[in-house]
Structure formats: structure tokens, C-alpha cells
Design a protein around this motif. Structure first.
Motif, short mmCIF file in Angstrom:
data_model
loop_
_atom_site.label_atom_id
_atom_site.label_comp_id
_atom_site.label_asym_id
_atom_site.label_seq_id
_atom_site.Cartn_x
_atom_site.Cartn_y
_atom_site.Cartn_z
N UNK A 198 85.77 -8.55 104.10
CA UNK A 198 86.03 -9.69 104.98
C UNK A 198 85.16 -10.89 104.61
N UNK A 199 83.93 -10.64 104.19
CA UNK A 199 83.03 -11.73 103.79
C UNK A 199 83.52 -12.35 102.48
N UNK A 215 73.85 -9.79 108.93
CA UNK A 215 74.80 -10.90 108.97
C UNK A 215 76.21 -10.50 108.55
N UNK A 216 76.42 -9.18 108.39
CA UNK A 216 77.74 -8.61 108.06
C UNK A 216 78.28 -9.08 106.71
N UNK A 217 77.37 -9.28 105.76
CA UNK A 217 77.75 -9.65 104.40
C UNK A 217 77.86 -8.40 103.54
N UNK A 218 76.90 -7.49 103.69
CA UNK A 218 76.92 -6.22 102.96
C UNK A 218 76.89 -5.08 103.96
N UNK A 219 77.21 -3.90 103.48
CA UNK A 219 77.08 -2.70 104.31
C UNK A 219 76.56 -1.55 103.45
N UNK A 220 75.89 -0.61 104.12
CA UNK A 220 75.36 0.57 103.47
C UNK A 220 76.42 1.65 103.51
N UNK A 221 76.75 2.22 102.37
CA UNK A 221 77.73 3.30 102.33
C UNK A 221 77.03 4.62 102.64
N UNK A 247 60.75 -7.72 99.23
CA UNK A 247 61.68 -8.86 99.20
C UNK A 247 63.13 -8.41 99.13
N UNK A 248 63.41 -7.46 98.24
CA UNK A 248 64.78 -6.97 98.08
C UNK A 248 65.27 -6.26 99.33
N UNK A 249 64.45 -5.38 99.90
CA UNK A 249 64.89 -4.64 101.09
C UNK A 249 65.04 -5.56 102.30
N UNK A 250 64.16 -6.53 102.45
CA UNK A 250 64.28 -7.49 103.56
C UNK A 250 65.55 -8.32 103.40
N UNK A 251 65.83 -8.74 102.18
CA UNK A 251 67.03 -9.54 101.94
C UNK A 251 68.28 -8.73 102.23
N UNK A 252 68.33 -7.48 101.76
CA UNK A 252 69.48 -6.62 102.05
C UNK A 252 69.62 -6.39 103.55
N UNK A 253 68.51 -6.21 104.23
CA UNK A 253 68.54 -6.02 105.69
C UNK A 253 69.18 -7.23 106.37
N UNK A 254 68.78 -8.41 105.98
CA UNK A 254 69.33 -9.64 106.57
C UNK A 254 70.82 -9.79 106.25
N UNK A 255 71.19 -9.47 105.01
CA UNK A 255 72.60 -9.55 104.64
C UNK A 255 73.44 -8.51 105.40
N UNK A 256 72.84 -7.36 105.64
CA UNK A 256 73.54 -6.33 106.42
C UNK A 256 73.68 -6.78 107.89
#
Length: 84
Positions: free
Chosen positions: A71-72, A45-51, A34-43
Motif C-alpha cells: 500500500x505504501x 508509520x506503516x511503511x515496512x512490516x516484519x514478516x 541507527x538501523x533498528x531505530x529507523x526500521x522501528x519508525x518505518x514500521x
């Protein structure tokens, strides 16, 4: 409108600016899927990014760190002021 999982994951970024998936799972009591899928979707949708940075997980593996896109955040603040 964001799903419940998206709202929950986004809420942790109010506490601290950077999180690994493992830390989010632990903090929110979420399953990894659930957490990884949610982060994937947020990434996506340009809400989060992986450093490029990593931190060790609870099991000792290296995990990428996620951050909110500035920007978000700026756009969200603009949206909120429209309703004031």
C-alpha cells in the motif's frame, strides 16, 4: 520529507524486496542503533512490516525479515505520477 537515515534504509528495498536489520547495517555501514531505530519508525508509520520469516545474522542469530508494504509503494507511485 524523510530523514537521511530513512531515505538510506528505503533505498535498499530498491535492490531487493526483503532485508534483515543486520543486512541493512552491513550494506549501509550503519550502527545497529541507527538501523533498528529507523526500521522501528518505518514500521510504526506503516511503511515496512516484519514478516514471520527469519534469516541468520552475521553472528548466527535469527533475525526477522522486513518488507515494504504494498500500500505504501502504490501510494508513492501515485505521488510521483502527480509530478509528471
Amino acid at each position: 520529507m524523510y530523514s537521511r537515515n530513512r531515505r538510506r534504509v528505503l533505498s535498499v528495498f530498491e535492490i531487493r524486496e526483503d532485508w534483515t536489520c543486520d543486512e541493512i547495517e552491513d550494506r549501509l555501514g550503519m550502527l545497529h542503533q541507527s538501523a533498528s531505530a529507523t526500521l522501528h519508525h518505518l514500521e510504526r508509520d506503516l511503511v515496512v512490516y516484519k514478516t514471520r520469516e527469519t534469516r541468520p545474522t552475521r553472528s548466527g542469530c535469527s533475525a526477522k525479515i522486513y518488507r515494504l508494504r504494498k500500500s505504501w509503494v502504490d501510494n508513492e507511485k501515485k505521488q510521483l505520477t502527480l509530478f509528471d
